[in-house]
Design an enzyme around this catalytic site. Structure first.
Site, PDB file in Angstrom:
ATOM      1  N   SER A  12       0.805  -1.115   0.091  1.00 60.65           N
ATOM      2  CA  SER A  12       0.055   0.055   0.058  1.00 60.65           C
ATOM      3  C   SER A  12       0.633   1.180  -0.051  1.00 60.65           C
ATOM      4  O   SER A  12       2.139   1.278   0.058  1.00 60.65           O
ATOM      5  CB  SER A  12      -0.926  -0.085   1.329  1.00 60.65           C
ATOM      6  OG  SER A  12      -0.049   0.090   2.374  1.00 60.65           O
ATOM      7  N   GLY A  15       0.847   5.227  -4.035  1.00 60.71           N
ATOM      8  CA  GLY A  15       0.434   6.363  -4.786  1.00 60.71           C
ATOM      9  C   GLY A  15      -0.611   6.187  -5.829  1.00 60.71           C
ATOM     10  O   GLY A  15      -0.490   6.917  -6.958  1.00 60.71           O
ATOM     11  N   ASP A  70      -8.455  10.647  -0.696  1.00 58.77           N
ATOM     12  CA  ASP A  70      -7.997  10.647  -2.247  1.00 58.77           C
ATOM     13  C   ASP A  70      -9.015  11.404  -2.954  1.00 58.77           C
ATOM     14  O   ASP A  70      -8.793  11.750  -4.057  1.00 58.77           O
ATOM     15  CB  ASP A  70      -8.015   9.131  -2.802  1.00 58.77           C
ATOM     16  CG  ASP A  70      -6.727   8.518  -2.589  1.00 58.77           C
ATOM     17  OD1 ASP A  70      -5.622   9.278  -2.772  1.00 58.77           O
ATOM     18  OD2 ASP A  70      -6.701   7.182  -2.257  1.00 58.77           O
ATOM     19  N   ILE A 148      -8.525  -9.676   1.529  1.00 57.03           N
ATOM     20  CA  ILE A 148      -9.891 -10.328   1.622  1.00 57.03           C
ATOM     21  C   ILE A 148     -10.965  -9.116   1.474  1.00 57.03           C
ATOM     22  O   ILE A 148     -11.696  -9.418   0.751  1.00 57.03           O
ATOM     23  CB  ILE A 148      -9.981 -11.014   3.144  1.00 57.03           C
ATOM     24  CG1 ILE A 148      -9.131 -12.148   3.279  1.00 57.03           C
ATOM     25  CG2 ILE A 148     -11.553 -11.333   3.138  1.00 57.03           C
ATOM     26  CD1 ILE A 148      -9.192 -12.858   4.467  1.00 57.03           C
ATOM     27  N   THR A 190       6.303  -7.256  -9.382  1.00 58.40           N
ATOM     28  CA  THR A 190       5.434  -6.880 -10.239  1.00 58.40           C
ATOM     29  C   THR A 190       4.684  -8.009 -10.789  1.00 58.40           C
ATOM     30  O   THR A 190       3.497  -8.227 -10.966  1.00 58.40           O
ATOM     31  CB  THR A 190       6.118  -5.749 -11.255  1.00 58.40           C
ATOM     32  OG1 THR A 190       6.568  -4.686 -10.610  1.00 58.40           O
ATOM     33  CG2 THR A 190       5.073  -5.369 -12.298  1.00 58.40           C
ATOM     34  N   GLY A 356      -9.748  20.329  14.633  1.00 59.44           N
ATOM     35  CA  GLY A 356      -9.110  19.083  15.475  1.00 59.44           C
ATOM     36  C   GLY A 356     -10.401  18.896  16.534  1.00 59.44           C
ATOM     37  O   GLY A 356     -11.335  19.722  16.643  1.00 59.44           O
ATOM     38  N   CYS A 383     -11.223  26.232  11.849  1.00 61.41           N
ATOM     39  CA  CYS A 383     -12.418  25.468  12.743  1.00 61.41           C
ATOM     40  C   CYS A 383     -11.942  25.518  14.072  1.00 61.41           C
ATOM     41  O   CYS A 383     -12.366  26.417  14.651  1.00 61.41           O
ATOM     42  CB  CYS A 383     -12.423  24.052  12.015  1.00 61.41           C
ATOM     43  SG  CYS A 383     -13.964  23.406  12.521  1.00 61.41           S
ATOM     44  N   HIS A 506     -13.671  25.131   6.617  1.00 60.93           N
ATOM     45  CA  HIS A 506     -12.445  24.334   6.375  1.00 60.93           C
ATOM     46  C   HIS A 506     -12.271  24.808   4.699  1.00 60.93           C
ATOM     47  O   HIS A 506     -12.565  24.216   3.850  1.00 60.93           O
ATOM     48  CB  HIS A 506     -12.535  22.963   6.399  1.00 60.93           C
ATOM     49  CG  HIS A 506     -12.707  22.465   7.558  1.00 60.93           C
ATOM     50  ND1 HIS A 506     -11.368  22.206   8.348  1.00 60.93           N
ATOM     51  CD2 HIS A 506     -13.547  22.042   8.197  1.00 60.93           C
ATOM     52  CE1 HIS A 506     -11.678  21.769   9.464  1.00 60.93           C
ATOM     53  NE2 HIS A 506     -13.133  21.719   9.610  1.00 60.93           N
ATOM     54  N   GLU A 508      -9.856  24.907   3.220  1.00 57.45           N
ATOM     55  CA  GLU A 508      -8.490  23.818   2.491  1.00 57.45           C
ATOM     56  C   GLU A 508      -9.241  22.807   1.720  1.00 57.45           C
ATOM     57  O   GLU A 508      -8.436  22.362   0.854  1.00 57.45           O
ATOM     58  CB  GLU A 508      -7.556  23.294   3.569  1.00 57.45           C
ATOM     59  CG  GLU A 508      -8.351  22.149   4.388  1.00 57.45           C
ATOM     60  CD  GLU A 508      -8.913  22.825   5.551  1.00 57.45           C
ATOM     61  OE1 GLU A 508      -9.455  23.931   5.786  1.00 57.45           O
ATOM     62  OE2 GLU A 508      -9.190  22.022   6.725  1.00 57.45           O
TER      63      GLU A 508
END
Ligand code: GLN
Length: 530
Positions: A12, A15, A70, A148, A190, A356, A383, A506, A508
């Protein structure tokens, strides 16, 4: 509709998200409408309950969807706005299947992974893709082949590969080509990972090989032979200086040519806008212009927890021609004497306190804000960062030493509190004020100046608010609320400071490489001027 399915192998963190976003950007640059779906094989319904320490940032969409980070990459690379449906999780799929079963929709059948769960996955993918009105839909399957949890999703992908015309679906497999002690690039991992994929009936069309440096032709030929793809479908993805270089690297590696061919798309070159952005980044790097920003947070050990903040600072920096160097400061370490706090924060051009939850690290953040206010260092509070700026002001300017947020306990001065409206949200089974809300800005305020508009829409994720009972007293001492949504305070600023601003939302999440968030841009400009 054209589908590009992206899977990952070997390990994992290779990218895949940036790979998917970059492929999307290449197609967008060529004039296609592109959308993207992230599949997360975990059982959580969404990322809302996930701890940033473990999983990184929870990204918030306009409809309030709390999703995997993502989706933030997709939005930034594709300059688009997605909705919660674009993040499909095992939890969402099983919940829908079980609800259908309870309603009797399956007419007495035994409900099984194949076909019921896989049909649910395919239906969701196709309906989200169609509803978006895009020409191409990227589908990134989280996790690595062999997990799995991913199996039903990979099976659904296999069925789609069978059902869609060959020119309508491409399968991209992202894998790793490590370097051994002798410096040789090794293709065996690979080969194994593609073998595993093929055992599941999935035949990749393109292999994206993550590697330290570009693969030589011999390595590409070997991968092509063993993985049964043409050599020009083996794309090197060498470590890049910045994620925004990746679309251009892929382009050079011939990925777009191959995709055009495979998906029968008409190539029209228009990478120029993106090239300009990358050029600007290069020029900024070369210029040596740099500012240094302290981000005082508590999730600093996992940089992914603040991905969008890092990106937003970068966007603002690109627009201003300055590289923004970020120093991540653990707020827990700001608990010492004022001298120690000064020692830790001295020399920064700006201080940012992010959002947070929970009490840990809060007092350190308040000390950082006090330092910024008293020393007139440009400050941006997001925030929780805005809430703490109000608490700091109440404690140190109004003299209410016990001022606090009711999130952190009972106090005689709950300057940050739950509003009655929040109880309504709680009663309705929700827990937070999420997604897009409007704010009306005060004419002539810093916020108004930065946004250039009196009405803005930004994304939210919070429960607590500035307590309206204290507003008059706070404003009488010089902190003003320059953005409001009726009785909810959206922006706080101190006009006597050079740049001191906090927002309940937010910004951002809406910043884009070519279009930085106004508050970030203003903050970076102020920091440059400092
Ligand atoms: N914990 C605060 C609240 O719920 C702030 C949330 C945040 O920073 N996202 O209101």
């Amino acid at each position: 509709m054209k589908y590009i399915i992206v899977t990952g192998g070997v390990m994992s963190g290779l990218g895949k998200g940036i790979t998917s976003s970059s492929i999307g950007r290449i197609l967008k640059n060529m004039g296609y409408e592109v959308t993207a779906i992230k599949i997360d094989p975990y059982i959580n319904i969404d990322a809302g309950t996930m701890n940033p320490f473990q999983h990184g940032e929870v990204f918030v969409l306009k409809d309030g969807g709390e999703v995997d980070l993502d989706l933030g990459n997709y939005e930034r690379f594709l300059d688009t706005e997605l909705t919660g449906d674009h993040n499909i999780t095992t939890g969402k799929v099983y919940r829908a299947v079980i609800e259908k079963e309870r309603r009797g929709d399956y007419l007495g059948s035994t409900v099984q992974i194949i076909p019921h769960v896989t049909n649910e996955i395919k239906e969701r993918v196709r309906s989200v893709a169609e509803a978006s009105g895009a020409d191409v839909c990227l589908i990134e399957i989280g996790g690595t082949v062999g997990d799995i949890e991913s199996m039903p999703f990979l099976e659904a992908a296999r069925q789609m590969q069978r059902e869609e015309a060959s020119h309508d679906l491409a399968l991209v497999h992202v894998t790793l080509v490590p370097v051994d002690a002798q410096g040789e690039q090794k293709t065996k991992p690979t080969q194994h990972s593609v073998k595993e994929l093929r055992e599941l009936g999935l035949y990749p069309n393109i292999i994206v090989a993550r590697c330290a440096s570009t693969l030589p032709v011999a390595a590409k030929e070997k991968i092509a032979l063993f993985c049964d793809v043409p050599v020009n479908a083996v794309i090197s993805a060498p470590d890049a200086m910045d994620v925004y270089y990746v679309p251009l690297i892929f382009e050079e590696e011939g990925l777009s040519d191959y995709l055009m061919d495979k998906l029968e798309l008409n190539a029209s070159d228009s990478q120029s806008k993106w090239k300009k952005l990358v050029k600007r980044m290069e020029m900024t790097d070369e210029s040596g212009n740099q500012i240094s920003i302290a981000v005082v947070g508590k999730y600093i050990d996992l940089r992914d927890a603040y991905t969008s903040i890092g990106e937003s600072l970068k966007h603002a920096g690109i627009a201003c021609g300055y590289k923004v160097d970020i120093e991540w400061i653990d707020s827990d370490n700001l608990n010492g004497t004022p001298e120690r706090v000064r020692e830790s924060l001295r020399g920064f051009d700006g201080i940012l306190v992010p959002g947070g939850f929970g009490e840990r690290g809060v007092e350190g953040k308040i000390r950082a804000i006090e330092y910024a206010r008293k020393n007139d260092v440009p400050f941006l509070g997001l925030c929780l960062g805005m809430q703490l700026a109000v608490i700091e002001f109440a404690r140190n300017v109004l003299g209410w030493e016990d001022a606090n947020s009711s999130e952190f306990g009972v106090t005689a001065h709950p300057v940050i509190d739950l509003l009655p409206e929040q109880h309504d949200i709680l009663d309705m089974g929700g827990s937070m004020r999420l997604g897009n809300y409007e704010a009306v800005l005060l004419e002539g305020s810093l916020a108004h100046q930065l946004y250039g508009s009196l009405k803005i829409v930004e994304r939210h994720r919070h429960r607590y608010e500035v307590n309206p009972e204290y507003i008059d007293e706070i404003e009488s001492k010089g902190m003003i609320f320059s953005g409001k949504n009726r009785n909810r305070m959206e922006i706080a600023e101190i006009p006597s400071c050079k740049f001191f601003i906090g927002c309940q939302f937010h910004p951002e999440f809406k910043s884009r490489p070519e279009n930085p968030a106004p508050l970030f841009k203003g903050f970076v400009e102020a920091a440059i001027g400092a």
